[in-house]
Design a protein around this motif. Structure first.
Motif, PDB file in Angstrom:
ATOM      1  N   ALA A 130      11.705   6.002   3.578  1.00 48.19           N
ATOM      2  CA  ALA A 130      10.849   7.120   4.131  1.00 48.19           C
ATOM      3  C   ALA A 130      10.358   7.947   3.130  1.00 48.19           C
ATOM      4  CB  ALA A 130      11.814   8.038   5.350  1.00 48.19           C
ATOM      5  N   ALA A 131       9.240   8.649   3.310  1.00 44.73           N
ATOM      6  CA  ALA A 131       8.410   9.534   2.449  1.00 44.73           C
ATOM      7  C   ALA A 131       8.590   9.012   1.071  1.00 44.73           C
ATOM      8  CB  ALA A 131       9.208  10.981   2.560  1.00 44.73           C
ATOM      9  N   SER A 132       7.825   7.844   0.568  1.00 37.88           N
ATOM     10  CA  SER A 132       8.352   7.456  -0.618  1.00 37.88           C
ATOM     11  C   SER A 132       7.804   8.085  -1.826  1.00 37.88           C
ATOM     12  CB  SER A 132       7.161   6.039  -0.614  1.00 37.88           C
ATOM     13  OG  SER A 132       6.156   6.091  -0.611  1.00 37.88           O
ATOM     14  N   GLN A 133       8.300   7.943  -2.998  1.00 36.47           N
ATOM     15  CA  GLN A 133       8.247   8.897  -4.242  1.00 36.47           C
ATOM     16  C   GLN A 133       7.899   7.901  -5.264  1.00 36.47           C
ATOM     17  OE1 GLN A 133      11.843  11.187  -4.519  1.00 36.47           O
ATOM     18  NE2 GLN A 133      11.446  12.191  -2.705  1.00 36.47           N
ATOM     19  N   PRO A 134       7.191   8.427  -6.435  1.00 36.07           N
ATOM     20  CA  PRO A 134       7.129   7.583  -7.807  1.00 36.07           C
ATOM     21  C   PRO A 134       8.513   7.043  -8.173  1.00 36.07           C
ATOM     22  CG  PRO A 134       5.476   9.405  -7.782  1.00 36.07           C
ATOM     23  CD  PRO A 134       6.494   9.714  -6.338  1.00 36.07           C
ATOM     24  N   GLY A 135       9.130   7.863  -8.041  1.00 39.49           N
ATOM     25  CA  GLY A 135      10.659   7.496  -8.734  1.00 39.49           C
ATOM     26  C   GLY A 135      11.118   6.320  -7.755  1.00 39.49           C
ATOM     27  N   ASP A 136      10.608   5.778  -6.649  1.00 37.40           N
ATOM     28  CA  ASP A 136      11.278   4.746  -5.965  1.00 37.40           C
ATOM     29  C   ASP A 136      10.495   3.619  -6.602  1.00 37.40           C
ATOM     30  OD1 ASP A 136      11.000   6.608  -2.861  1.00 37.40           O
ATOM     31  OD2 ASP A 136      12.480   6.550  -4.263  1.00 37.40           O
ATOM     32  N   SER A 137       9.750   3.511  -7.554  1.00 32.11           N
ATOM     33  CA  SER A 137       9.125   2.549  -7.977  1.00 32.11           C
ATOM     34  C   SER A 137      10.147   1.399  -8.802  1.00 32.11           C
ATOM     35  CB  SER A 137       7.945   2.503  -8.889  1.00 32.11           C
ATOM     36  OG  SER A 137       7.081   3.482  -8.310  1.00 32.11           O
ATOM     37  N   ALA A 138      10.307   0.375  -8.195  1.00 33.06           N
ATOM     38  CA  ALA A 138      11.570  -0.418  -8.785  1.00 33.06           C
ATOM     39  C   ALA A 138      11.460  -2.040  -8.218  1.00 33.06           C
ATOM     40  CB  ALA A 138      12.750  -0.044  -8.628  1.00 33.06           C
ATOM     41  N   THR A 139      12.162  -2.748  -8.673  1.00 39.17           N
ATOM     42  CA  THR A 139      12.224  -4.170  -7.824  1.00 39.17           C
ATOM     43  C   THR A 139      13.344  -4.010  -6.943  1.00 39.17           C
ATOM     44  OG1 THR A 139      11.146  -5.353  -9.505  1.00 39.17           O
ATOM     45  CG2 THR A 139      12.604  -6.587  -8.113  1.00 39.17           C
TER      46      THR A 139
END
Lengths: 111, 119
Positions: free
Chosen positions: A78-87
């Motif tokens: 939910a409410a994605s953030q740039p810090g969620d970028s990953a595999t």
């Protein structure tokens, strides 16, 4: 032989959007399913573990569901953030105690 | 949560040399540790299961004499890549489960991985 498939292989979404990652497995006789996050060149961080008797698990903005009979799991962010970028990787533990991983979904959150 | 430390983070070596990778459980005892190998944009492939005080169990296709695993204590497992060749270049990751080992509801905790480059 257990096979784990993750779709999509890669995903880019704007910041703030909710998103769903999919994981499917061919043998429903599993003990549990675990979702991991992996940053480039790094090890894996456990996000959520769902036992075979459970339907879902939640941690903060993450929610993972499990439908064992259909061989599917989803990871909802939910409410994605740039810090969620990953595999993001899912892994199932079968009755033979082997843990099989999917190839992962490379997630890129656009600021 | 449980912490697994892996060292070194990266290593570059010449072909024919041996490389040792260490995996330590810092705040718990791990009677079982797992070693994985990961190629770029591929998933983790289990290489072997390391059992404290006994021989490791290798997956099919993994050369025992090539990848030596030692699990001498409850907190340390080592993987030695012997006579490394360029095709051994890969990302190696160890993992461990928190006690009670053998319980199938246990989580997996991973080390930070070792990038091996063989010239």
């Amino acid at each position: 032989k257990q096979e784990v498939t993750q779709i999509p292989a890669a995903l880019s979404v704007p910041e703030g959007e909710n998103l769903v990652l999919n994981c499917s497995f061919t043998d429903s006789a599993i003990y549990n399913l675990q979702w991991f996050r992996q940053d480039p060149g790094k090890g894996l961080t456990s996000l959520l573990l769902i036992q075979s008797s459970q339907r879902e698990q939640t941690s903060g903005r993450l929610n993972a569901s499990l439908d064992k009979s259909s061989g599917r799991s989803t990871l909802y962010i939910a409410a994605s953030q740039p810090g969620d970028s990953a595999t993001y990787l899912c892994a199932v533990r079968g009755r033979d105690d082997k843990i099989i991983f999917g190839k992962g979904t490379r997630l890129h959150i656009l600021p | 949560g449980a912490v697994v430390s892996q060292h070194p983070s990266w290593v570059i070596c010449k072909s024919g040399t041996s490389v040792k990778i260490e995996c330590r459980s810092l705040d718990f005892q791990a009677t079982t540790m797992f070693w994985y190998r990961q190629f770029p944009k591929q998933s983790l492939m289990l290489m072997a299961t390391s059992n404290e005080g006994s021989k490791a169990t290798y997956e099919q296709g993994v050369e025992k004499d090539k990848f030596l695993i030692n699990h001498a204590s409850l907190t340390l497992s080592t993987l030695t890549v012997t006579s490394a060749h360029p095709e051994d270049s890969s990302f190696y990751i160890c993992s461990a489960t928190t006690p009670p080992t053998g319980a199938r509801n246990e989580k997996l905790f991973f080390g930070s991985g070792t990038q091996l480059s063989v010239l």
